[in-house]
Scaffold this motif. Structure first.
Motif, PDB file in Angstrom:
ATOM      1  N   VAL A   1       0.938  -1.337   0.014  1.00 29.25           N
ATOM      2  CA  VAL A   1      -0.116  -0.041  -0.056  1.00 29.25           C
ATOM      3  C   VAL A   1       0.866   1.098  -0.130  1.00 29.25           C
ATOM      4  O   VAL A   1       1.628   1.332   0.690  1.00 29.25           O
ATOM      5  CB  VAL A   1      -0.903  -0.112   1.278  1.00 29.25           C
ATOM      6  CG1 VAL A   1      -1.525   1.355   1.420  1.00 29.25           C
ATOM      7  CG2 VAL A   1      -1.771  -1.173   1.368  1.00 29.25           C
TER       8      VAL A   1
ATOM      9  N   GLY B   1       1.352   5.617  -0.420  1.00 32.56           N
ATOM     10  CA  GLY B   1       0.632   6.976  -0.646  1.00 32.56           C
ATOM     11  C   GLY B   1       2.049   7.802  -0.738  1.00 32.56           C
ATOM     12  O   GLY B   1       2.988   7.604  -0.029  1.00 32.56           O
ATOM     13  N   LEU B   2       1.794   8.888  -1.887  1.00 32.81           N
ATOM     14  CA  LEU B   2       3.048   9.736  -1.979  1.00 32.81           C
ATOM     15  C   LEU B   2       2.597  11.192  -1.410  1.00 32.81           C
ATOM     16  O   LEU B   2       1.476  11.614  -1.548  1.00 32.81           O
ATOM     17  CB  LEU B   2       3.296   9.625  -3.560  1.00 32.81           C
ATOM     18  CG  LEU B   2       3.552   8.362  -4.176  1.00 32.81           C
ATOM     19  CD1 LEU B   2       3.861   8.407  -5.682  1.00 32.81           C
ATOM     20  CD2 LEU B   2       4.852   7.795  -3.500  1.00 32.81           C
TER      21      LEU B   2
ATOM     22  N   LEU C   1      -4.742  -1.054   7.422  1.00 30.87           N
ATOM     23  CA  LEU C   1      -3.427  -0.774   6.822  1.00 30.87           C
ATOM     24  C   LEU C   1      -2.095  -1.261   7.717  1.00 30.87           C
ATOM     25  O   LEU C   1      -2.446  -1.241   8.910  1.00 30.87           O
ATOM     26  CB  LEU C   1      -3.232   0.739   6.564  1.00 30.87           C
ATOM     27  CG  LEU C   1      -4.213   1.320   5.685  1.00 30.87           C
ATOM     28  CD1 LEU C   1      -3.954   3.034   5.658  1.00 30.87           C
ATOM     29  CD2 LEU C   1      -3.781   0.925   4.171  1.00 30.87           C
ATOM     30  N   GLY C   2      -0.904  -1.648   7.016  1.00 31.79           N
ATOM     31  CA  GLY C   2      -0.003  -2.128   7.838  1.00 31.79           C
ATOM     32  C   GLY C   2       0.935  -0.955   8.469  1.00 31.79           C
ATOM     33  O   GLY C   2       0.437   0.439   8.268  1.00 31.79           O
TER      34      GLY C   2
ATOM     35  N   LYS D   1       3.306   1.919   8.500  1.00 34.16           N
ATOM     36  CA  LYS D   1       3.952   2.659   7.374  1.00 34.16           C
ATOM     37  C   LYS D   1       5.579   3.026   7.492  1.00 34.16           C
ATOM     38  O   LYS D   1       5.627   3.520   8.502  1.00 34.16           O
ATOM     39  CB  LYS D   1       3.058   3.750   6.658  1.00 34.16           C
ATOM     40  CG  LYS D   1       3.536   4.988   7.565  1.00 34.16           C
ATOM     41  CD  LYS D   1       2.443   6.014   6.769  1.00 34.16           C
ATOM     42  CE  LYS D   1       3.013   7.333   7.001  1.00 34.16           C
ATOM     43  NZ  LYS D   1       2.604   8.294   8.079  1.00 34.16           N
TER      44      LYS D   1
ATOM     45  N   GLN E   1       7.055   2.418  12.848  1.00 34.81           N
ATOM     46  CA  GLN E   1       6.837   3.365  12.051  1.00 34.81           C
ATOM     47  C   GLN E   1       8.207   4.148  12.057  1.00 34.81           C
ATOM     48  O   GLN E   1       8.810   4.685  13.053  1.00 34.81           O
ATOM     49  CB  GLN E   1       5.952   4.464  12.402  1.00 34.81           C
ATOM     50  CG  GLN E   1       5.440   5.576  11.384  1.00 34.81           C
ATOM     51  CD  GLN E   1       4.186   6.151  11.832  1.00 34.81           C
ATOM     52  OE1 GLN E   1       3.232   5.461  12.058  1.00 34.81           O
ATOM     53  NE2 GLN E   1       4.157   7.463  11.716  1.00 34.81           N
TER      54      GLN E   1
END
Ligand code: ADP
Ligand code: MG
Ligand code: ZN
Length: 476
Positions: free
Chosen positions: A6, A8-9, A206-207, A209, A244
Motif C-alpha cells: 500500500v 501513498g505519496l 493498513l500495515g 508505514k 513507523q
C-alpha cells in the motif's frame, strides 16, 4: 503468506513564481549562495511575511485541475522543528485547514485507468539547502529558503511501484501543462517522499508505514519501493515487527536504511501562523482561474484519438508535453494527414530533438513546413527516403522543403516510359540474376529493385518501379 503493498505519496513541487512566497526575493536558480536573500527569508527578528498572490493562484490552478475542493478560507500554520537551513526555526505551512482538499489523479498502467485519490494540496515555504562539503564542513545556502511549494498528498490508493511511477508521471505532466512547475527532479523542483506498508493480501486494515526520503528520480522511487516492499514482507513472514520510521534510500547500494523514527504531528507543535491573516479566496477569482485552465493531458489524449483517429500509443507520446502536442496539431491540420504528421513527429522530429537535447520550442523546422513536406510525399513528389533527406536539410538550413527539392532536383520520377528505359537497361546488364528469377528464385527481385533505384539515384517512385519491374521480369 502473501503480502500486498500500500503506497501513498507526498510530492513537493516548487512553484514557478518570480519571487518567493513571503518576501520579494527572486526565485532564480543557480545564483551564488545566499544571493537571493533578505531579512524576511533570513529569519531576522521583527520582520513580517507578506503572501505572494501568484503562489496562491498557482496552487488553486493545480487544485482545480485535479478536482479538489478549493477552501474559501484556509490557514497558514507554523511547523516547529530544528531546521538547520530554515533560520526562523519553523516552516510556514498549512495544517488542519489546507487550501485544497479531495480530488484525484487518473493514472494509466498497461492501458487501464485508475483514480488515485488526493487528501489535500497545501501551500508552504521551501527550506534552504545544506551543502556537505568535502572539507568536512556543512555550508548553508538560503537561496531556496522561502521558495513557494505546494505539497500534494495522495490517499494510500497506490498498489504497486509501477502505479507510483505512473502517478508521478501523470502529476509531473499535469504541472508542466499548467505551467506552474518546471518538473525538474534533478534540480529538486519536484520531490517525492513515498510512504509504504504491506498487509496480508485482501485484508482491509493498513500495515505500519515506512516513509522513504531522498527519492530524486522516477527510477529510484520505483527501485526503493520495490526493495522496501520485499524487506517489509520478509520481516513479517519471519515473525518480526515493523515500527513507523523514516528511511533513506541509497542509489549506490540500492538499499534503504533507517534515518530516524518518524515524528508525530504533535512533535511539531503546529499552531496558526500569527503573522498572516486567514487566506480567503473568492468564488469569482476561483472561476477566473478555472476559465483559464488549459486542456488537460488526459482529455487531450482522448481528443486526439477521437478527432484524428490516432492509435492510443501515438496520442500518449504526443501529449507528453503540451508544446509537442501543439506542434503535432498544427502539422496535422495543415497537412490534412494526421497519421502522417504523427509518424513524423514521433519519428524524425523527436529523434532529432533528442540528439540535440533540445525542446520542441527550439525545433528549427516549423510545423507548417513539416506539413508541406508531408504534402510532397502524399503527392508522390518525394519518396519516403528522399523526404527524410529533405527533412534533415530543412533542419540544418532552415529552408522550406519546396526550395530544397527545387535546388537539388530531388523530385521523384513516376514517369513510366522514363523508368521502363532504366529497368530494361538494368535487366539486360544482369542475365544471371534474371535466369535465377525466372527459374523461381523470387528473392532476386530485391536485387533488381535495388539496382533500379540506384540507377535512378533514389528518385524512382518505388511503387511504380516495383510494378514495372515485376512485369518486365516476368517477360512482359
Ligand atoms: P504523516 O502524518 O505521518 O505524514 P499522513 O497520514 O499525513 O501521515 O500520511 C502521509 C502519507 O502516507 C499519505 O500520502 C498517506 O496516503 C500515506 N499513508 C498513510 N498511511 C499509510 C499506510 N499505512 N501505508 C502506506 N501509506 C500510508
Ligand atoms: Mg504528512
Ligand atoms: Zn527574501
Amino acid at each position: 503468506m502473501e503480502f500486498e503493498p500500500v503506497i501513498g505519496l507526498e510530492v513537493h513541487a516548487q512553484l514557478l513564481t518570480q519571487s518567493k512566497i513571503f518576501c520579494g526575493c527572486t526565485t532564480q536558480f543557480g545564483n551564488p549562495p545566499n544571493h537571493n536573500t533578505c531579512p524576511v527569508c533570513l529569519g531576522m527578528p521583527g520582520v513580517l511575511p507578506v503572501l505572494n498572490k501568484k503562489a496562491v493562484e498557482y496552487a488553486v490552478k493545480v487544485g482545480l485541475a485535479v478536482g479538489c475542493e478549493i477552501q474559501p478560507r484556509s490557514l497558514f500554520a507554523r511547523k516547529n522543528y530544528f531546521y538547520p537551513d530554515l533560520p526562523k526555526g519553523y516552516q510556514i505551512s498549512m495544517y488542519d485547514r489546507p487550501l485544497c482538499t479531495g480530488g484525484a489523479i487518473t493514472i494509466e498502467t498497461s492501458g487501464a485507468r485508475k483514480r488515485i485519490g488526493l487528501t489535500r494540496i497545501h501551500l508552504e515555504e521551501d527550506a534552504g539547502k545544506s551543502i556537505h562539503h568535502a572539507d568536512d564542513r556543512t555550508y548553508v545556502d538560503l537561496n531556496r529558503a522561502g521558495v513557494p511549494l505546494i505539497e500534494i498528498v495522495s490517499e494510500p490508493d497506490i498498489a504497486s511501484p509501477e502505479e507510483a511511477h505512473a502517478y508521478l508521471s501523470a502529476l509531473r505532466t499535469l504541472l508542466l501543462y499548467l505551467g506552474v512547475c518546471d518538473g525538474n527532479m534533478e534540480e529538486g523542483s519536484l520531490r517525492c517522499d513515498a510512504n509504504v506498508s504491506v498487509r496480508p493480501a485482501g485484508r482491509k486494515e493498513l500495515g505500519t508505514k515506512i516513509e522513504l526520503k531522498n527519492l530524486n528520480s522516477f527510477k529510484f522511487i520505483q527501485r526503493a519501493l520495490q526493495y522496501e516492499i520485499e524487506r517489509q514482507g520478509e520481516i513479517l513472514r519471519t515473525g518480526g515487527k515493523l515500527t513507523q520510521e523514516s528511511r533513506l534510500y541509497s542509489p549506490d547500494t540500492g538499499v534503504t536504511s533507517s534515518m530516524r523514527s518518524k515524528e508525530e504531528a504533535h512533535d511539531y507543535r503546529y499552531f496558526p501562523e500569527p503573522d498572516l491573516l486567514p487566506l480567503i479566496v473568492s468564488d469569482p477569482w476561483i472561476e477566473e482561474i478555472r476559465r483559464a485552465l488549459p486542456e488537460l493531458p488526459l482529455a487531450r489524449k482522448d481528443r486526439l484519438v477521437r478527432e484524428y483517429g490516432l492509435p492510443a500509443y501515438d496520442a500518449d507520446v504526443l501529449t507528453s508535453s503540451s508544446g509537442l502536442c501543439d506542434y503535432f496539431e498544427t502539422a496535422a491540420r495543415a497537412s490534412g494527414n494526421p497519421k502522417g504528421a504523427s509518424n513524423w513527429v514521433m519519428g524524425e522530429v523527436l529523434r532529432r530533438l533528442k540528439e540535440e537535447k533540445a525542446e520542441i520550442a527550439d525545433c528549427p523546422v516549423p510545423a507548417e513546413r513539416l506539413a508541406a513536406l508531408i504534402g510532397l510525399v502524399s503527392a508522390g513528389t518525394l519518396s519516403g527516403t528522399l523526404a527524410k533527406e529533405v527533412f534533415e536539410e530543412m533542419w540544418r538550413s532552415r529552408r522550406s522543403p519546396e526550395e530544397i527539392v527545387r535546388a537539388r532536383g530531388l523530385t521523384q520520377v513516376s514517369d513510366e516510359p522514363e523508368l521502363l528505359a532504366i529497368i530494361e537497361k538494368v535487366i539486360a546488364a544482369h542475365p544471371g540474376p534474371l535466369a535465377q528469377y525466372r527459374s523461381g528464385k523470387e528473392a532476386t527481385f530485391g536485387f533488381f529493385m535495388g539496382q533500379v533505384m540506384k540507377a535512378t539515384q533514389g528518385k524512382g517512385n518505388p511503387v511504380v518501379v516495383q510494378k514495372l519491374l515485376k512485369e518486365k521480369l516476368r517477360g512482359a
